[in-house]
Design a protein around this motif. Structure first.
Motif, mmCIF file in Angstrom:
data_model
loop_
_atom_site.group_PDB
_atom_site.id
_atom_site.type_symbol
_atom_site.label_atom_id
_atom_site.label_comp_id
_atom_site.label_asym_id
_atom_site.label_seq_id
_atom_site.Cartn_x
_atom_site.Cartn_y
_atom_site.Cartn_z
ATOM 1 N N LEU A 163 0.817 -1.219 0.000
ATOM 2 C CA LEU A 163 0.000 0.000 0.000
ATOM 3 C C LEU A 163 0.849 1.267 0.000
ATOM 4 C CD1 LEU A 163 -2.768 -1.085 2.521
ATOM 5 C CD2 LEU A 163 -2.983 -0.918 0.019
ATOM 6 N N VAL A 221 -4.346 -4.415 -5.055
ATOM 7 C CA VAL A 221 -4.753 -3.151 -4.428
ATOM 8 C C VAL A 221 -6.201 -2.833 -4.796
ATOM 9 C CG1 VAL A 221 -4.330 -0.657 -4.344
ATOM 10 C CG2 VAL A 221 -2.400 -2.262 -4.232
ATOM 11 N N LEU A 277 -5.325 -2.879 4.374
ATOM 12 C CA LEU A 277 -6.197 -1.741 4.065
ATOM 13 C C LEU A 277 -7.402 -1.702 5.001
ATOM 14 C CD1 LEU A 277 -6.558 0.705 2.204
ATOM 15 C CD2 LEU A 277 -7.980 -0.755 0.752
#
Length: 149
Positions: A65, A84, A135
């Motif tokens: 990330l 992602v 995330l």
């Protein structure tokens, strides 16, 4: 009713890299009376099933990330963008359905929490999280690895 984000493969959906599901009786107990929001980050990002195995090279999901690591398959093909994108889609699903917790597939480059494969494709593990797990955690969703039967 409370909702929990759950790796689709752990609910028996054949979406793992090898084309199989991995249904778990322990997952039923862990979900309890909550509504399971079943989700596969890789499939949501357009990766096929089955697909080449992938691992994080150069760190973990947090490093991906932050642009310091990549996700590559066992032929060297870079699939970072897909991982992602899948993580962002998982976060959107969690937000849309009010999930504050996720039960995810252990050791996965997407869903792993606490330990992930080390990027050598030798079965070795390193401390760290997958891209989706990282995330979700960064955005206030508590992530737990799936319980084992």
């Amino acid at each position: 009713m409370e909702s929990v984000l759950v790796s689709a493969c752990l609910q028996g959906v054949p979406c793992r890299f090898d084309g199989r599901g991995k249904a778990s009786g322990a997952m039923t107990a862990a979900i309890g009376d909550r509504r399971a929001v079943v989700f596969c980050p890789e499939v949501s990002a357009g990766l096929p099933t089955p697909r080449r195995p992938a691992e994080i090279v150069g760190g973990d999901g947090h490093d991906v990330l932050d642009g310091r690591a990549r996700v590559v398959d066992d032929t060297g093909h870079d699939v970072t963008d897909e991982f992602v994108d899948g993580a962002e889609r998982a976060l959107a699903a969690a937000r849309r359905t009010g999930c504050t917790e996720a039960l995810l597939m252990a050791r996965s480059p997407s869903c792993g929490r606490g330990r992930v494969y080390d990027g050598t494709f030798t079965g070795e593990l390193r401390d760290g999280d997958g891209v989706t797990a990282a995330l979700l955690e960064r955005n206030g969703v508590s992530v737990r690895p799936a319980p084992r039967d």
